[in-house]
Design a protein around this motif. Sequence first.
Motif, PDB file in Angstrom:
ATOM      1  N   MET A 242       0.834  -1.194   0.000  1.00 46.80           N
ATOM      2  CA  MET A 242       0.000   0.000   0.000  1.00 46.80           C
ATOM      3  C   MET A 242       0.874   1.252   0.000  1.00 46.80           C
ATOM      4  O   MET A 242       2.034   1.216   0.420  1.00 46.80           O
ATOM      5  N   ALA A 243       0.288   2.355  -0.465  1.00 44.86           N
ATOM      6  CA  ALA A 243       0.985   3.645  -0.532  1.00 44.86           C
ATOM      7  C   ALA A 243       2.251   3.549  -1.374  1.00 44.86           C
ATOM      8  O   ALA A 243       3.239   4.241  -1.111  1.00 44.86           O
ATOM      9  N   HIS A 244       2.231   2.719  -2.410  1.00 47.59           N
ATOM     10  CA  HIS A 244       3.355   2.577  -3.332  1.00 47.59           C
ATOM     11  C   HIS A 244       2.895   2.964  -4.739  1.00 47.59           C
ATOM     12  O   HIS A 244       2.035   2.292  -5.329  1.00 47.59           O
ATOM     13  N   SER A 245       3.439   4.043  -5.239  1.00 47.36           N
ATOM     14  CA  SER A 245       3.039   4.576  -6.537  1.00 47.36           C
ATOM     15  C   SER A 245       3.944   4.056  -7.645  1.00 47.36           C
ATOM     16  O   SER A 245       5.166   3.966  -7.486  1.00 47.36           O
ATOM     17  N   PHE A 246       3.333   3.737  -8.758  1.00 48.98           N
ATOM     18  CA  PHE A 246       4.052   3.295  -9.950  1.00 48.98           C
ATOM     19  C   PHE A 246       4.949   4.426 -10.448  1.00 48.98           C
ATOM     20  O   PHE A 246       4.481   5.517 -10.739  1.00 48.98           O
ATOM     21  N   LYS A 247       6.259   4.158 -10.522  1.00 47.69           N
ATOM     22  CA  LYS A 247       7.222   5.192 -10.898  1.00 47.69           C
ATOM     23  C   LYS A 247       7.889   4.914 -12.240  1.00 47.69           C
ATOM     24  O   LYS A 247       8.027   5.818 -13.076  1.00 47.69           O
ATOM     25  N   ARG A 248       8.289   3.651 -12.470  1.00 48.19           N
ATOM     26  CA  ARG A 248       9.055   3.363 -13.676  1.00 48.19           C
ATOM     27  C   ARG A 248       9.020   1.858 -13.943  1.00 48.19           C
ATOM     28  O   ARG A 248       8.994   1.050 -13.023  1.00 48.19           O
ATOM     29  N   LEU A 249       9.017   1.501 -15.232  1.00 50.12           N
ATOM     30  CA  LEU A 249       9.046   0.095 -15.639  1.00 50.12           C
ATOM     31  C   LEU A 249      10.109  -0.071 -16.712  1.00 50.12           C
ATOM     32  O   LEU A 249      10.073   0.620 -17.734  1.00 50.12           O
ATOM     33  N   GLU A 250      11.054  -0.979 -16.462  1.00 49.95           N
ATOM     34  CA  GLU A 250      12.171  -1.173 -17.378  1.00 49.95           C
ATOM     35  C   GLU A 250      12.296  -2.656 -17.734  1.00 49.95           C
ATOM     36  O   GLU A 250      12.184  -3.532 -16.869  1.00 49.95           O
ATOM     37  N   GLU A 251      12.570  -2.918 -18.992  1.00 47.47           N
ATOM     38  CA  GLU A 251      12.816  -4.290 -19.423  1.00 47.47           C
ATOM     39  C   GLU A 251      14.307  -4.605 -19.286  1.00 47.47           C
ATOM     40  O   GLU A 251      15.161  -3.846 -19.750  1.00 47.47           O
TER      41      GLU A 251
END
Length: 507
Positions: A242-251
């Motif tokens: 909880m309280a964790h926001s999506f910041k970045r997604l890397e392959e």
Amino acid sequence: MPHTDQKVDVAIIGAGPAGLTAAYLLTKQGYSVAVIEKDPTYVGGISRTVELNGFRFDIGGHRFFSKSQQVVDLWNEILPHDFIQRPRMSRIYYEGKYYSYPLRAFEALRNLGIWRSTLCMASFAKAKLFPNRDIRSFQDWTVNAFGHKLFSIFFKTYTEKVWGMPCDEMSADWAAQRIKGLSLWGAVKDGLKRSLGLNKTPNDGMATKTLLESFRYPRLGPGMMWDAARDYVVAGGNQVLMAHSFKRLEEDQAHGTWRLIADGPDGDVTIRAGHVISSAPMRELAGRIHPLPATLPQAMDLKYRDFLTVALMVKGDDIFPDNWIYIHDPRVQVGRIQNFRSWSPEMVPDPTLACVGLEYFCFEGDGLWSSTDADLIALATQEMAQLGLCNPDDVVGGAVVRQEKAYPVYDDAYAANVLAMRTELEARYPTLHMVGRNGMHRYNNQDHAMMTAMLTVRNIIAGRRVHDVWQVNEDAEYHEAGAEGQDADAQAALASVRAVPARLKAA
């Protein structure tokens, strides 16, 4: 406490109906899963239930019915003992009068009057004799189906409140999805039967969804379902952060895996995963995946409508019996009014108080959204009085709940934009899966969202895309393309999801 750097089989963005359905089914099959959710308190997304001093508020109201038996079975599995059966009652408020919805023929005739009713039928006849062959907008579709007069009375004002745009600028796709299967003759026939007491067969959800007479509902609101799903995931050794926001997604091309970075209360958390399931808005996903997709401009062109509920606690018995009332009145800003006790008596802790929720549709940052809670409570109180629903002196409390990106907007360009982004990401990233309302930019109900997650889990189990989640239709049914329904991998995946819970992996 979450690990700052961890490895799982599947990382999931968002703990709404789609994200938690996927997490539940994957946990059941023994996969290691980590879910990130930006809300610090509630799971369920737009299907959550907010609690304040024992009062429970839905974000929009969610009836539990579905044409998909698989979805119904999963509801019963997750929440086996807490459903109640509730009568549906909803009305339309128009020009100071209330119209039962579904319509009752004689009541509608009395309220509209002979002359206006005649004009409605003449307008309908004209639409059928001389239909518009070039259907481009919501207005085109609805006028063709019901005639211009009925469109102006029962569709135009409310729809433009919801979407904040003229009906002739909205895509016809929205009408085709939300009111498909409802015809004027069907509504009149149904209304005559009701008026004469001849409707003996209950509508159980397998008929036209807009004519439902009753529905099932969790006794403490829909959030009860998603709390139970979260608890199962956590009990299975997996995490819901909880309280964790999506910041970045890397392959990570070297290892064929993903790095999902979330911003949490104690700093960044990195989750390494073989698959990623995203229910984040497509616009956010496009801007946070690296390298940036070529279709970023199309994704950034996608639009959303936001929403807020003003809950008022009012002295006295329930002030109206409806689950909700649609407000087709341009003099007030409220679009719909909920009666939370009519959803379930347990939503209200004090029998001497009624609790209603006034729903306002807005854009994040506009005047309504930016108003103080006190100003919004005052506005809601004043509009309740203006509509004749309560005495302002009887309002003894209030609360405001805001929901960003509640509705993906169906404008002229949305379909092409979604197709472009979907096509690129699916071709480049076979282990990245988009699900749910905002994850697919579709105005889905929770059963639709759940079905997209169910099919995605089958794909992960099978090791390839044996099911096309975009084939989930407006009734949460799944139309298989070609012969893929006969594919052995697809059948094996389906069987595995239906199987008895598998051994759970250690966290």
